[in-house]
Write an enzyme that holds these catalytic residues in place. Structure first.
Site, PDB file in Angstrom:
ATOM      1  N   LYS A 109       0.860  -1.191   0.000  1.00 45.10           N
ATOM      2  CA  LYS A 109       0.000   0.000   0.000  1.00 45.10           C
ATOM      3  C   LYS A 109       0.883   1.223   0.000  1.00 45.10           C
ATOM      4  O   LYS A 109       2.029   1.178   0.478  1.00 45.10           O
ATOM      5  CB  LYS A 109      -0.872   0.025   1.260  1.00 45.10           C
ATOM      6  CG  LYS A 109      -2.100   0.909   1.112  1.00 45.10           C
ATOM      7  CD  LYS A 109      -3.180   0.162   0.377  1.00 45.10           C
ATOM      8  CE  LYS A 109      -4.468   0.930   0.295  1.00 45.10           C
ATOM      9  NZ  LYS A 109      -5.578   0.030  -0.029  1.00 45.10           N
ATOM     10  N   GLY A 221     -20.649   6.474   3.107  1.00 43.81           N
ATOM     11  CA  GLY A 221     -19.589   6.722   2.113  1.00 43.81           C
ATOM     12  C   GLY A 221     -20.095   6.449   0.709  1.00 43.81           C
ATOM     13  O   GLY A 221     -19.965   5.350   0.198  1.00 43.81           O
ATOM     14  N   GLY A 223     -19.035   7.030  -2.172  1.00 49.42           N
ATOM     15  CA  GLY A 223     -17.953   7.258  -3.126  1.00 49.42           C
ATOM     16  C   GLY A 223     -17.960   6.158  -4.167  1.00 49.42           C
ATOM     17  O   GLY A 223     -19.006   5.559  -4.443  1.00 49.42           O
ATOM     18  N   GLY A 226     -19.063   2.587  -2.509  1.00 48.59           N
ATOM     19  CA  GLY A 226     -20.404   2.629  -1.900  1.00 48.59           C
ATOM     20  C   GLY A 226     -21.508   2.909  -2.902  1.00 48.59           C
ATOM     21  O   GLY A 226     -22.576   2.270  -2.866  1.00 48.59           O
TER      22      GLY A 226
HETATM   23  N1  GLU Z   1      -7.181   0.145  -3.351  1.00 50.56           N
HETATM   24  C1  GLU Z   1      -7.972  -1.026  -3.638  1.00 50.56           C
HETATM   25  C2  GLU Z   1      -8.042  -1.933  -2.426  1.00 50.56           C
HETATM   26  O1  GLU Z   1      -7.881  -1.509  -1.302  1.00 50.56           O
HETATM   27  C3  GLU Z   1      -7.509  -1.725  -4.889  1.00 50.56           C
HETATM   28  C4  GLU Z   1      -6.110  -2.243  -4.872  1.00 50.56           C
HETATM   29  C5  GLU Z   1      -5.637  -2.773  -6.221  1.00 50.56           C
HETATM   30  O2  GLU Z   1      -6.429  -2.847  -7.140  1.00 50.56           O
HETATM   31  O3  GLU Z   1      -4.459  -3.091  -6.299  1.00 50.56           O
HETATM   32  O4  GLU Z   1      -8.355  -3.097  -2.539  1.00 50.56           O
END
Ligand code: GLU
Length: 420
Positions: A109, A221, A223, A226
């Site tokens: 992340k 949410g 967004g 959601g």
């Molecule tokens: N940010 C999204 C998640 O928390 C997608 C992550 C991705 O596609 O790599 O799952």
């Protein structure tokens, strides 16, 4: 979007969740330590030229939590409250998420501490390109593949893809997912998180004796995740969405909201608040509303020991990452409220990210129908597996999902062995 609580450290939550499952699976202390530590962490402080020609220094992180099962995968978020521990937790959750839906990925992340709502398009582009260039030695289709997350989108990914490709001297579409379709994005990626969440709710409903046709839904949410989940539950499964909220507040209508109208209103005014014919409702109140399904689709730490006892839903489907703290999980289990945990309920996004990456690597693109069919299959099978483990072990779905995921990561760690 509600602000995340500064009191609860999400990485502490993430480590407690690992301990619960490591006890259940009788994982030895060495392997447990590996599971509780991020493999690699990058912190960068970098200057960005603002529109008034001044320079500001921003801080960004990328945490590659575990890559035992394959290249790291996970989004990048832009938010004023990003912390390294939050990014660590989110990277751990990505590791379990990819494993629970059986994608050949590890977890990562990223985050940048910034307030994108108060930055211009140009400032965001310069911030993204500079952060992207700092990431170049650490990302790539075989190493770590970023994607959108809170307050980042397909445009953000296009800038990172372009920055990376400029450095390499050729186009590398597989370095990020969630790209615009024009540069190798996948059909269906934009709505995949919400669609996957709706599919998991559809699978779980009969197990709690709930008919989705006419069922009532509340969403915290409104967004990307959601709003799509709400629309699919309404349009495809006949549910009634009673309440939705966003960072400004929320709205409620006892006989159901006209979601297309709400979306128009949000486009015009920037918020769902004040939608004609609705009553106001706060981000806290929406969690306690009498509705069959509650979808927390905003930030972490929304359901805690303080409000869990007041939740009235039969199903809590976590479209957000980490909305429920462990104390609240206990309350839900006692009250027989079914939680569809984040690592399963919102895994549709990363699943279609995987499809996008696979298409990029093949140099071949799939139709929307093919993407959605495959997504349906992954979500249906993953829910069935988690539900079966929950029944077998008499545990909640989160613990079951972690059992499935952590067992897969541990199998990969053991079979590879610890170097040297
Ligand atoms: N940010 C999204 C998640 O928390 C997608 C992550 C991705 O596609 O790599 O799952």
């Amino acid at each position: 979007m509600p602000q995340s609580s500064p009191v609860i450290n999400p990485f502490e939550t993430a480590k407690r969740q690992i301990d619960i499952v490591a006890d259940l699976l009788k994982i030895d202390s060495g392997t447990r330590e590996v599971l509780k530590h991020p493999k690699r962490e990058l912190t960068v402080n970098f200057p960005v030229r603002m529109d008034d020609n001044s320079y500001r220094v921003y801080t960004g992180y990328r945490v590659q939590y575990n890559m035992a099962r394959g290249p790291c995968k996970g989004g990048i978020r832009y938010h004023p409250q990003v912390t390294l521990d939050e990014v660590r937790a989110l990277a751990a959750w990505m590791t379990w998420k990819c494993a629970v839906v059986n994608l050949p990925y590890g977890g990562a992340k990223g985050g940048v501490i910034c307030d994108p709502k108060h930055m211009s398009h140009g400032e965001l582009e310069r911030l993204t390109r500079r952060f992207g260039s700092e990431l170049i030695p650490f990302i790539g289709p075989e190493m770590d593949i970023p994607a959108p997350d809170v307050y980042t989108d397909s445009q953000t990914m296009a800038w990172i893809m372009d920055t990376y490709s400029q450095e390499k001297g050729y186009s590398v579409p597989g370095v990020v997912t969630g790209k615009p379709i024009a540069i190798g994005g996948s059909e269906g990626r934009g709505e995949a998180t919400g669609r996957g969440c709706a599919y998991v709710i559809r699978e779980a409903a009969p197990d709690v004796g709930l008919k989705l046709k006419g069922a009532s839904i509340a969403v915290q949410g409104f967004g990307n995740a959601g709003s799509v989940a709400a629309n699919i539950l309404h349009d495809e499964f006949g549910a009634n969405v009673l309440a939705v909220t966003d960072s400004q507040g929320g709205i409620y209508k006892a006989d159901g909201l006209n979601l297309h109208g709400v979306e128009e209103h949000k486009k015009k005014t920037g918020s769902v608040v004040g939608f004609p014919g609705s009553k106001p409702l706060s981000n806290e109140e929406v969690l306690e509303l009498k509705a069959d399904v509650l979808i927390p689709a905003a930030l972490e730490n929304q359901l805690t020991s303080k409000n869990a006892g007041k939740v009235q839903a039969k199903i809590v489907a976590e479209a957000a990452n980490g909305p429920t703290v462990p104390e609240a999980d206990k309350v839900f289990f006692e009250k027989k409220i079914t939680v569809l945990p984040d690592i399963l309920a919102n895994a549709g996004g990363v699943t279609v990210s995987y499809f996008e990456w696979a298409q990029n690597i093949q140099g071949y693109s799939w139709s929307l129908a093919e993407v959605n069919d495959r997504l349906n299959k992954v979500m249906t099978e993953s829910y069935a597996r988690v539900h079966a483990v929950a029944q077998e072990r008499k545990v909640d779905n989160r613990t079951a999902a972690y059992v499935v995921a952590i067992q897969r990561v541990v199998d990969a760690l053991r079979i590879r062995g610890f170097f040297p």
